[in-house]
Design a protein around this motif. Structure first.
Motif, short mmCIF file in Angstrom:
data_model
loop_
_atom_site.label_atom_id
_atom_site.label_comp_id
_atom_site.label_asym_id
_atom_site.label_seq_id
_atom_site.Cartn_x
_atom_site.Cartn_y
_atom_site.Cartn_z
N GLU A 104 51.44 51.83 25.30
CA GLU A 104 52.34 50.69 25.09
C GLU A 104 53.79 51.13 25.02
N GLN A 105 54.02 52.43 25.18
CA GLN A 105 55.37 52.99 25.10
C GLN A 105 56.04 52.62 23.77
N ALA A 106 55.24 52.67 22.72
CA ALA A 106 55.72 52.28 21.39
C ALA A 106 56.26 53.49 20.64
N ASP A 107 57.37 53.29 19.97
CA ASP A 107 57.92 54.31 19.10
C ASP A 107 57.42 54.12 17.67
N LEU A 108 57.05 52.90 17.35
CA LEU A 108 56.41 52.57 16.08
C LEU A 108 55.23 51.67 16.35
N VAL A 157 58.66 48.46 19.03
CA VAL A 157 57.75 48.24 17.91
C VAL A 157 56.51 47.51 18.42
N TYR A 158 55.34 48.03 18.10
CA TYR A 158 54.07 47.44 18.54
C TYR A 158 53.22 47.16 17.30
N PHE A 159 52.77 45.92 17.14
CA PHE A 159 52.05 45.49 15.93
C PHE A 159 50.87 44.62 16.31
#
Length: 328
Positions: free
Chosen positions: A85-89, A175-177
């Motif tokens: 997801e290319q998420a940093d968080l 940010v991915y949640f």
């Protein structure tokens, strides 16, 4: 997959340290005393997390609580998902284990309203003004974490998870949640006293208008119970009463599906409709009152919370400062 496990003992009075030290490959450190150099001290959790970060050497950091249960292989899958997801968080909202009556009645309502206030799909939209994270499971890329200042930049925040996510978002990091019941589960509170203290600490920050939400929840509760009266009317055979029952039934199902979206069982959803909505209203008003007084308590510690706002409000000057620092 290579990884290290660091457990930070923040003055625990149970067997946390003993259990952790008995596990092979687990390193246990002490958080130490919270510094009292300024009027605003770091919260206990932030102070402990900062101590752990100083010891960590990995390019990715997973922050999680001692009362979480992680499914086999979930760490590797989360890391793969973050990279995909290319998420940093990346943050998961764990499956919530509920046992006592208070837990079963209140927790579905709280998490249903959180899902409305912070829709995961909207949180994942980087252009969205809505951002969230759940501190029970936060996986971050170390370089991005260090660039925004990490937990040290939000050390005085009660809702450090949401504040940290805001730092990432405003610095341009992804940010991915999502709901993460397939990876982690937890039991947040063991009794009514813990539940009351915990949500008193959090609710007024999580929801921008706790008083209005309390009234809305009471109204929904009233509507749900009116269905029973409507059912009695419908039995008389009157077509008007039948239409009234249908109308109330539709409203009842809307309330039901609103709470059911929180991923709790059907029984617990019904219990939340019967008892949880007024209890949630009480907790909202209690939290609002505590913040109006300027003090909340959590696990034996008292925090000065005068002037704090919901994290749906515009970012404060400290976050803007770190945004500029990251961009430069």
């Amino acid at each position: 997959m290579a990884f290290e496990i660091i457990v930070v003992d923040d003055g625990s009075t149970d067997r946390t340290r003993e259990i952790a030290q008995s596990c092979v490959g687990v390193r246990v450190i002490s958080a130490g005393l919270i510094p009292d150099q300024t009027m605003k001290k770091p919260t206990g959790k932030n102070h402990a997390v900062i101590a752990g970060v100083k010891e960590a050497r990995a390019p990715w950091l997973l922050f999680t609580d001692a009362d979480t249960v992680h499914l086999a292989g979930s760490l590797e899958r989360a890391l793969i998902e973050a990279k995909h997801e290319q998420a940093d968080l990346l943050s998961y909202s764990p499956e919530q284990i509920v046992i006592t009556l208070a837990e079963r009645a209140v927790m579905p309502v709280v998490f249903a309203e959180l899902a409305v206030q912070y829709p995961p799909r909207k949180v994942r939209e980087q252009s969205s003004g809505t951002v969230a994270a759940n501190g029970q499971y936060v996986l971050v890329r170390r370089t991005a974490y260090d660039a925004v200042g990490g937990h040290a930049a939000v050390s005085t925040e009660i809702l450090e998870d949401v504040a940290l996510a805001r730092l990432f978002r405003h610095a341009g990091y992804r940010v991915y949640f999502r709901y993460g019941g397939d990876a982690v589960r937890t039991r947040m509170y063991r009794n009514w006293a813990q539940l009351r203290e915990g949500w008193t600490k959090n609710l007024a920050l999580l929801f921008p208008q706790p008083g209005l939400l309390a009234l809305q929840s009471l109204f929904l509760w009233f509507v749900a119970w009116q269905v029973l009266d409507a059912l009695g009317f419908a039995v008389t055979g009157s077509i008007i009463h039948l239409y009234a029952w249908i109308g109330f039934a539709v409203l009842w199902f809307l309330v039901y599906w609103r709470i059911r979206a929180a991923h709790f069982s059907i029984v617990n959803t019904l219990l939340a409709m019967a008892l949880g909505l007024p209890m949630f209203s009480y907790l909202l008003l209690r939290s609002k009152r505590a913040y109006a007084k300027g003090e909340v308590r959590w696990k034996g510690r008292s925090y000065n919370v005068g002037g704090r706002k919901s994290h749906n409000a515009p970012p404060n000057s400290r976050i803007e400062t770190h945004k500029l620092r990251a961009e430069n």
